[in-house]
Design an enzyme around this catalytic site. Structure first.
Site, short mmCIF file in Angstrom:
data_model
loop_
_atom_site.label_atom_id
_atom_site.label_comp_id
_atom_site.label_asym_id
_atom_site.label_seq_id
_atom_site.Cartn_x
_atom_site.Cartn_y
_atom_site.Cartn_z
N HIS A 1 15.25 -12.60 -10.24
CA HIS A 1 14.94 -12.19 -8.86
C HIS A 1 13.53 -12.65 -8.54
CE1 HIS A 1 14.96 -8.67 -5.70
NE2 HIS A 1 14.29 -9.73 -5.27
N HIS B 1 18.46 -2.24 -0.80
CA HIS B 1 18.04 -2.17 0.59
C HIS B 1 19.06 -1.35 1.38
CE1 HIS B 1 14.51 -4.76 0.46
NE2 HIS B 1 15.16 -5.45 -0.46
N HIS C 1 15.79 -3.91 -7.58
CA HIS C 1 14.50 -3.23 -7.79
C HIS C 1 14.59 -1.71 -7.59
CE1 HIS C 1 14.35 -3.92 -3.46
NE2 HIS C 1 13.89 -5.17 -3.58
N GLY D 1 13.32 0.32 -1.75
CA GLY D 1 14.33 -0.10 -0.79
C GLY D 1 15.67 0.60 -0.96
N ARG E 1 20.16 17.79 -3.87
CA ARG E 1 21.39 17.99 -3.09
C ARG E 1 22.09 16.67 -2.76
NH1 ARG E 1 18.26 22.20 -0.58
NH2 ARG E 1 19.01 24.22 -1.31
N ASP F 1 4.93 -3.75 -12.06
CA ASP F 1 3.58 -4.18 -11.72
C ASP F 1 2.62 -3.01 -11.54
OD1 ASP F 1 4.53 -3.18 -9.33
OD2 ASP F 1 4.04 -4.95 -8.12
N GLY F 2 3.15 -1.78 -11.62
CA GLY F 2 2.31 -0.60 -11.44
C GLY F 2 2.08 -0.24 -9.99
N HIS G 1 4.74 -1.24 -7.26
CA HIS G 1 6.07 -0.92 -6.74
C HIS G 1 6.62 0.36 -7.38
CE1 HIS G 1 6.04 -5.04 -5.19
NE2 HIS G 1 7.09 -4.72 -4.48
N ASP H 1 10.37 -10.20 -8.41
CA ASP H 1 10.47 -10.17 -6.94
C ASP H 1 9.27 -10.90 -6.35
OD1 ASP H 1 11.55 -9.59 -4.45
OD2 ASP H 1 10.74 -7.55 -4.36
#
Length: 388
Positions: free
Chosen positions: A64, A199, A220, A224, A231, A252-253, A255, A278
């Site tokens: 990706h 997404h 990812h 998204g 619930r 990457d710390g 995201h 990404d």
């Protein structure tokens, strides 16, 4: 070593990371650009490539990635794909899936065509297929994707793209709540396309129905997608609850914070998580203004964000650093981290017999690491492609 030269040599190293096994010392044969067997000793007079102070791992596999070093898949050009291929060797990547964003049908068709025409000409990392991150998403979690081009999945569109791609479109992402998803997934997977989910504002039930239809990867994870609550477990809950599926992780710390990475890896185990970047075109470049598809992006402080709204817009992560991060954060062993960037991503898109391991018979694509996991060299088909 000249690329393609018919010969056998032996790699000497302090450690070799095979899939599910680490071998200390010894030698790994390379014949005509392919891996042979590991052995404790070499024949007298054999040629030895001396990395005895270093570790050898398979070349990394990024399934990706949108761009790198100023090149973008959405440039729709051979020059950009070849430029990415060459530059990715510095990130330890030897196989990748150029990744397209949500875009008009004809533009995506053109990207299929240029990818098919370019594959096989790569000077560095190999194009192993094409990934469409979209266009079958929903607007609420659009991220850095253009909602103008989003719609319901269409097998007719897929077939047209696949024809243009000469069968190289091997991964496609969609939102489970779109109309006609189950039938589309069943047909697409029958044709050998890996379906990823993302997404999306899908409920837990909608996401689980998509997995039941054949979807097998989560785009990812956390980013998204509808989050987890007590619930409504949502997309994240469905990713946690399907051990047979594989979750992408941008380590990457930014995201995903390390604690959330830890939870995902604990839920799915390392063999259920694939490290991805990404990465956008600004990866490997200085801070400044860039474009992600049609959208202006600013890169600073280790992140890429949309100028309008400030959403994260892909990353500037290099896969070698993602591997280092999950080890440095204390989440996994070195061997597990390397699997998450080699054999797991390869397996996630059906490439396990093509790349992602040091298995005898596979192309000799490998990386050389020091004890701190800093990349020293990258080899393609047994020949040095990049050196620190």
């Amino acid at each position: 070593m000249m690329r393609g030269s018919p010969m056998t040599y032996y790699i000497s190293a302090k450690r070799f990371y095979f899939d599910h096994k680490v071998k200390e010392g010894g030698y790994l044969a390379v014949t005509d650009g392919r891996f042979g067997k590991w052995t404790e000793y070499v024949p007298e007079g054999a040629e030895v490539l001396d990395y005895s102070d270093y570790q050898i791992a398979p070349g990394l596999v990024d399934t990706h990635i949108h761009g790198f070093a100023g090149y973008d898949v959405m440039d729709n050009s051979e020059e950009s794909l070849l430029g990415m291929s060459q530059a990715l060797l510095s990130a330890g990547v030897t196989s990748f899936l150029p990744t397209a964003l949500t875009a008009p049908f004809e533009e995506l068709k053109a990207i299929c065509q240029i990818t098919a025409e370019t594959a096989g000409k790569e000077p560095g990392a190999k194009i192993q297929g094409l990934f469409f991150e979209g266009p079958y998403f929903t607007e609420i979690y659009k991220g850095a994707q253009n909602p103008k081009y989003m719609g319901n999945p269409s097998i007719e569109q897929l077939q047209a793209w696949q024809e243009a791609a000469q069968g190289k479109l091997i991964k496609l992402a969609l939102a489970p709540e779109r109309e006609g998803v189950a039938d589309f997934i069943k047909e697409a997977t029958k044709q050998g396309v890996t379906i990823a989910l993302g997404h999306s504002n899908a409920t837990y039930e909608e996401a689980m129905a998509a997995v039941e239809a054949g979807a097998s990867v989560w785009v990812h994870v956390y980013n998204g997608m509808r989050g987890f609550s007590h619930r409504e477990p949502g997309m994240v809950g469905a990713a946690f609850d399907t051990p047979e599926t594989i979750g992408e992780l941008i380590a990457d710390g930014h995201h995903v914070v390390p604690a959330a990475c830890k939870v995902l890896i604990k839920q799915k185990m390392p063999q259920g998580v694939t490290l991805i970047t990404d990465c956008m075109s600004a990866g490997g470049c200085p801070d400044g203004d860039y474009m992600l598809g049609e959208l202006p992006v600013i890169v600073e402080n280790g992140t890429a964000r949309l100028k309008k709204g400030g959403n994260l817009a892909g990353s500037i992560l290099q896969l070698k650093d993602g591997v280092k991060h999950v080890v440095d954060w204390g989440l996994v062993t070195v061997a597990q981290a390397l699997q998450m960037a080699t054999s797991v991503p390869a397996k996630s898109v059906g490439l396990e017999n093509i790349c992602g391991s040091l298995k005898a018979g596979l192309p000799a694509d490998f990386i050389v690491l020091d004890d701190s996991l800093e990349l020293q060299a990258t080899y393609i088909d047994g020949c040095k492609g990049w050196e620190k």
